[in-house]
Scaffold this motif. Structure first.
Motif, PDB file in Angstrom:
ATOM      1  N   GLN A  55      -0.244  59.248  44.323  1.00  0.00           N
ATOM      2  CA  GLN A  55       0.519  60.310  44.983  1.00  0.00           C
ATOM      3  C   GLN A  55      -0.401  61.271  45.729  1.00  0.00           C
ATOM      4  O   GLN A  55      -0.092  61.702  46.838  1.00  0.00           O
ATOM      5  CB  GLN A  55       1.338  61.080  43.941  1.00  0.00           C
ATOM      6  CG  GLN A  55       2.476  60.277  43.335  1.00  0.00           C
ATOM      7  CD  GLN A  55       3.183  61.022  42.220  1.00  0.00           C
ATOM      8  OE1 GLN A  55       2.572  61.863  41.535  1.00  0.00           O
ATOM      9  NE2 GLN A  55       4.456  60.730  42.010  1.00  0.00           N
TER      10      GLN A  55
ATOM     11  N   ARG B  16       2.721  61.250  49.006  1.00  0.00           N
ATOM     12  CA  ARG B  16       4.113  60.814  48.798  1.00  0.00           C
ATOM     13  C   ARG B  16       4.506  61.007  47.334  1.00  0.00           C
ATOM     14  O   ARG B  16       3.667  60.992  46.430  1.00  0.00           O
ATOM     15  CB  ARG B  16       4.245  59.329  49.155  1.00  0.00           C
ATOM     16  CG  ARG B  16       3.936  58.958  50.610  1.00  0.00           C
ATOM     17  CD  ARG B  16       5.188  59.000  51.464  1.00  0.00           C
ATOM     18  NE  ARG B  16       6.296  58.317  50.834  1.00  0.00           N
ATOM     19  CZ  ARG B  16       6.447  56.971  50.764  1.00  0.00           C
ATOM     20  NH1 ARG B  16       5.553  56.181  51.359  1.00  0.00           N
ATOM     21  NH2 ARG B  16       7.490  56.440  50.174  1.00  0.00           N
ATOM     22  N   LEU B  17       5.806  61.163  47.091  1.00  0.00           N
ATOM     23  CA  LEU B  17       6.324  61.222  45.726  1.00  0.00           C
ATOM     24  C   LEU B  17       6.620  59.832  45.185  1.00  0.00           C
ATOM     25  O   LEU B  17       6.526  59.596  43.975  1.00  0.00           O
ATOM     26  CB  LEU B  17       7.594  62.076  45.681  1.00  0.00           C
ATOM     27  CG  LEU B  17       7.453  63.544  46.120  1.00  0.00           C
ATOM     28  CD1 LEU B  17       8.785  64.268  45.972  1.00  0.00           C
ATOM     29  CD2 LEU B  17       6.372  64.243  45.317  1.00  0.00           C
TER      30      LEU B  17
ATOM     31  N   GLU C 193      12.932  61.587  48.544  1.00  0.00           N
ATOM     32  CA  GLU C 193      11.741  62.430  48.441  1.00  0.00           C
ATOM     33  C   GLU C 193      12.019  63.844  48.949  1.00  0.00           C
ATOM     34  O   GLU C 193      11.574  64.830  48.353  1.00  0.00           O
ATOM     35  CB  GLU C 193      10.586  61.801  49.220  1.00  0.00           C
ATOM     36  CG  GLU C 193       9.998  60.565  48.560  1.00  0.00           C
ATOM     37  CD  GLU C 193       8.753  60.066  49.261  1.00  0.00           C
ATOM     38  OE1 GLU C 193       8.523  60.487  50.422  1.00  0.00           O
ATOM     39  OE2 GLU C 193       8.010  59.269  48.671  1.00  0.00           O
ATOM     40  N   GLU C 194      12.769  63.945  50.048  1.00  0.00           N
ATOM     41  CA  GLU C 194      13.106  65.270  50.576  1.00  0.00           C
ATOM     42  C   GLU C 194      13.984  66.027  49.589  1.00  0.00           C
ATOM     43  O   GLU C 194      13.818  67.234  49.373  1.00  0.00           O
ATOM     44  CB  GLU C 194      13.817  65.120  51.921  1.00  0.00           C
ATOM     45  CG  GLU C 194      14.148  66.460  52.570  1.00  0.00           C
ATOM     46  CD  GLU C 194      14.871  66.289  53.896  1.00  0.00           C
ATOM     47  OE1 GLU C 194      15.166  67.295  54.551  1.00  0.00           O
ATOM     48  OE2 GLU C 194      15.143  65.123  54.278  1.00  0.00           O
TER      49      GLU C 194
ATOM     50  N   ARG D 224      11.822  67.383  46.654  1.00  0.00           N
ATOM     51  CA  ARG D 224      10.991  68.539  47.018  1.00  0.00           C
ATOM     52  C   ARG D 224      11.818  69.812  47.159  1.00  0.00           C
ATOM     53  O   ARG D 224      11.360  70.907  46.800  1.00  0.00           O
ATOM     54  CB  ARG D 224      10.251  68.253  48.333  1.00  0.00           C
ATOM     55  CG  ARG D 224       9.194  67.160  48.221  1.00  0.00           C
ATOM     56  CD  ARG D 224       8.405  67.033  49.518  1.00  0.00           C
ATOM     57  NE  ARG D 224       7.502  65.894  49.496  1.00  0.00           N
ATOM     58  CZ  ARG D 224       6.294  65.889  48.929  1.00  0.00           C
ATOM     59  NH1 ARG D 224       5.854  66.996  48.329  1.00  0.00           N
ATOM     60  NH2 ARG D 224       5.529  64.809  48.974  1.00  0.00           N
TER      61      ARG D 224
ATOM     62  N   PRO E 110      11.953  70.766  42.327  1.00  0.00           N
ATOM     63  CA  PRO E 110      10.497  70.844  42.475  1.00  0.00           C
ATOM     64  C   PRO E 110       9.743  70.603  41.166  1.00  0.00           C
ATOM     65  O   PRO E 110       8.541  70.327  41.194  1.00  0.00           O
ATOM     66  CB  PRO E 110      10.270  72.266  42.996  1.00  0.00           C
ATOM     67  CG  PRO E 110      11.492  73.030  42.587  1.00  0.00           C
ATOM     68  CD  PRO E 110      12.607  72.047  42.636  1.00  0.00           C
TER      69      PRO E 110
ATOM     70  N   VAL F 280       7.869  67.350  41.029  1.00  0.00           N
ATOM     71  CA  VAL F 280       6.738  67.133  41.933  1.00  0.00           C
ATOM     72  C   VAL F 280       5.443  67.226  41.127  1.00  0.00           C
ATOM     73  O   VAL F 280       5.203  68.219  40.436  1.00  0.00           O
ATOM     74  CB  VAL F 280       6.728  68.164  43.072  1.00  0.00           C
ATOM     75  CG1 VAL F 280       5.525  67.950  43.989  1.00  0.00           C
ATOM     76  CG2 VAL F 280       8.029  68.077  43.868  1.00  0.00           C
TER      77      VAL F 280
END
Length: 774
Positions: A345, A350-351, A466-467, A470, A474, A477
């Motif tokens: 990551q 990237r997640l 992923e969006e 985030r 959170p 993350v």
């Protein structure tokens, strides 16, 4: 408003402006920041989260306000609503936070708890503006602050803020106020009472009392913790990490932060050779030694950056080598999948780096990635849970995933109920417009929201997911920000104790957390150690989980107490203070003595006096001699002892001390009840030679000495009898040995406290002078 208050506000605004902070913080009706963030103090100070601290509440303190309203209700007054503080109080809180954080460079945690909150408590309790405060106003704030916390700590912080902010900056028209409060502060751990005020009984007990023993762990708590981490089987992955961290603390004496941030590359070995190039062990030395590479705390200079990690090493004694190596190697093995995830990551940004950003992933696969729960099919879970908890081997999680895939290929399509709950929550968020993400068919077309979901065929778009993570979650993350070194950085995947973030499937639901597939990985933080040792009411500690009795489950311990304990034990065992200081990365030997909690008796044991003098002095005078030699006694007798020692020598000084120290003596063979105030013992402590002042004891040391003497006299008698002679000297030797042997045997047969020779010679009386004496 006065000029000092205005100057302090100008300082705060300048400091905030230098950091790009907006002084005007929009607030809601309760005083909370409208953006939910306010000032991110962790980012402002340049620290790396977690943890993160914020200044975003400039309203009345809720707990203090509840007490204020209760008192108003008793007086028949209407309750006050929770609302923002006045503009003047808001500015003062912001200025004090900026000054303490950015100018005095205190930690963010200290600023939030010990600066911002006490100021808000004062503002909640009074109607005056900051410059108009009086002593009566502050008395009310201190009283309410003490009522908020049972320990009285908050009230003490209110008093402290008066001293360090209001009086230090001359903010009040009626100042200074601190000296006028006349309210006793909480006593610190170092508070002592002058010993000349102690009673005789307390002074006597203090000889065995440890200095500042409150900094040492309670004996029962320490041994119960040792039993737990050495013998119990952990019930969760996080507990396995806590067990390993506590064992590390016990062996190394490190601080909690140093143990938590151990690098995975911790092992350093040194090889030693003799002058001929052979291993030193073959010549009686040590061939190899083990060192622990770690990041030592409290190493910075006054003007240095406290955020920088400083690398150091600590030697590992051979007796702990196998334990520490096995513990840390096991942690490295079970956390390796988490480090691999974190590294991937961090390098890709990237997640979900396992999938292309424009790809579709089945919900059944993404479920474990997001929640950590490895069970996505409806199968029997207990056998897998028991097997995994035997050693937390990541290979079993891979086996579990493959087993479910095989079951699905064979036609078993019944999903775990948790997947339906997970999917339905997402559907609800989509219908309410809380996310732009949509479930999709295998061809990529979105599933209509009213449409009935077929969870086996449902997919999610990786980029959208992923969006969504985030923006909306959170906490999922991973911590990918590196920590700074003096030269370079340390990446989070280089740490040993990496952890799954919020592993609710295991910690809350008593299931498993799939460390091989979970996307949220946390950088190590000492909080996971504190959670295992302290009782904060939110997370049950190790005592509560694994204690055998109710009393055991109520125990707690502070991690730093283990450091104090090891430091004290090293002193007690006679290890040099320079070696102790080097082991704990201290710059001064004086720092090690702050961690020295030996009792006075243990310190005196380390002070040596000649054996013959020790036997002559006895226990009481010997203790006094050690006190003098260790610089722990003063007074007229000590002055006279040193004067005699300087003018007449050691022998005369010790004779004087023996006479002045009292009439009770502990000899190697029993207790002597006579005070030789004029002459020393004429038999040189041959008490077993028919001395009427001797009293038998049951002490094992005395009996061992007597048994040893008995054996020596028997051997002497055999040797004398083996060489018969008619000389007077031979007969005198035989009589001497027989009398001493009989005396030793009689003393061994005498019960404790009785006199073996009640009719013996009074050796304290001067010998009768004969005609041949001068």
């Amino acid at each position: 408003m006065n000029s000092h208050y205005s100057a302090f506000m100008d300082l705060g605004k300048t400091l905030a402006d230098d950091k790009g902070l907006s002084w005007d913080m929009p607030l809601d009706e309760t005083g909370a920041a409208c953006d939910g963030v306010g000032w991110n103090l962790t980012i402002v100070a340049g620290d790396v989260p977690p943890p993160s601290h914020y200044l975003r509440d400039l309203g009345a303190d809720a707990k203090a306000l509840a007490i204020v309203n209760a008192e108003r209700a008793e007086r028949g007054l209407a309750p006050l609503p929770r609302r923002p503080l006045s503009d003047a109080w808001q500015d003062l809180v912001k200025a004090a936070v900026a000054e303490q954080l950015l100018f005095r460079r205190n930690t963010t945690g200290h600023v939030v708890q010990c600066v911002a909150r006490p100021l808000r408590v004062i503002a909640t309790c009074v109607d005056s503006e900051p410059w108009a405060l009086t002593v009566d106003d502050l008395h009310v704030a201190v009283r309410i602050g003490r009522a908020v916390q049972a320990t009285g700590k908050l009230g003490d912080l209110v008093m402290g803020i008066v001293k360090v902010v209001f009086d230090a900056q001359h903010l009040c028209d009626a100042g200074p106020l601190y000296s006028s409060l006349a309210v006793p502060r909480m006593k610190g751990k170092s508070a002592i009472k002058a010993k000349h005020t102690w009673s005789r009984e307390k002074l006597r007990a203090d000889l065995e009392a440890r200095k500042r023993d409150e900094r040492l762990p309670e004996r029962r708590a320490f041994w119960e913790l040792s039993r737990i981490v050495m013998t119990e089987k952990p019930r969760s992955f996080m507990d396995e990490l806590r067990f390993a961290a506590v064992r590390t603390l016990m062996v190394t004496g490190m601080r909690a932060g140093e143990a938590a941030l151990l690098p995975v590359d911790w092992k350093r070995e040194r090889t030693y050779l003799d002058s001929k190039g052979r291993p030193a062990g073959e010549a009686g030395g040590i061939s190899t030694s083990l060192m622990v590479r770690h990041f030592a705390e409290k190493q910075q200079d006054d003007e240095a950056d406290s955020r920088i990690l400083r690398e150091s090493t600590q030697p590992v004694p051979d007796m702990f080598r196998a334990l520490l190596t096995g513990t840390l190697d096991h942690v490295a093995r079970i956390t390796e999948p988490l480090r691999a995830t974190l590294k991937l990551q961090g390098e890709t940004g990237r997640l979900l780096p396992w999938y292309p950003a424009d790809s579709l992933v089945p919900v059944t696969e993404i479920y474990t990635r997001l929640t950590g729960n490895p069970f996505w099919l409806d199968i029997e879970q207990e056998p897998f849970i028991e097997r995994y908890r035997e050693g937390f081997d990541p290979a079993l999680l891979v086996e579990l995933h493959d087993y479910q895939l095989e079951r699905r290929r064979s036609g078993d399509l019944k999903l775990n109920m948790a997947i339906y709950q997970f999917g339905n929550r997402l559907v609800k968020a989509m219908r309410e417009g809380k996310t732009g993400m949509r479930f999709r068919h295998a061809n990529g077309s979105p599933v209509s929201l009213p449409e009935r979901m077929e969870w086996h065929a449902a997919h999610l778009h990786v980029g959208e997911l992923e969006e969504h993570i985030r923006l909306k979650t959170p906490t999922k993350v991973s911590d990918t920000t590196p920590l700074p070194l003096a030269v370079g950085v340390v990446q989070p995947w280089e740490f040993l104790f990496v952890q799954p973030k919020r592993s609710l499937a295991e910690e809350r639901n008593d299931g498993l957390s799939d460390v091989t597939r979970y996307i949220a990985v946390s950088r190590p933080d000492p909080e996971f150690i504190y959670d295992g040792l302290l009782d904060d009411g939110a997370v049950p500690n190790l005592f509560a989980k694994y204690g055998e009795t109710d009393d055991d489950r109520a125990l707690k311990i502070e991690s730093h107490m283990l450091r104090h304990l090891q430091n004290t034990e090293l002193f007690r065992l006679g290890v040099a203070d320079t070696i102790i200081s080097k082991r704990f990365n201290r710059r001064s030997v004086a720092q090690s003595y702050e961690y020295d909690h030996r009792s006075l008796a243990e310190e005196l044991d380390q002070i040596e006096i000649p054996q013959d003098i020790e036997i002559m002095l006895g226990e009481k005078a010997g203790t006094v001699a050690r006190l003098i030699k260790g610089g722990k006694a003063n007074g007229p007798i000590v002055d006279a002892f040193r004067r005699i020692q300087a003018t007449e020598g050691d022998a005369a000084a010790y004779e004087y001390l023996r006479a002045e120290a009292g009439g009770f003596h502990a000899t190697p063979y029993g207790h002597c009840l006579n005070s030789f105030t004029v002459d020393p013992c004429p038999k040189h402590l041959e008490c077993f030679a028919d001395c009427r002042h001797l009293s038998a004891t049951d002490l094992p040391e005395n009996r061992q000495n007597l048994i040893r003497l008995e054996g020596k006299f028997k051997l002497a008698l055999e040797s004398i009898k083996a060489r018969p002679s008619t000389s007077i000297g031979w007969q005198n030797q035989l009589d001497h040995a027989e009398k001493r042997l009989a005396g030793v045997q009689k003393l061994l047969a005498t019960p404790a406290g009785d006199h073996p020779f009640p009719d013996g010679v009074d050796l304290s009386l001067p010998r009768q002078r004969g005609v041949l004496d001068d």
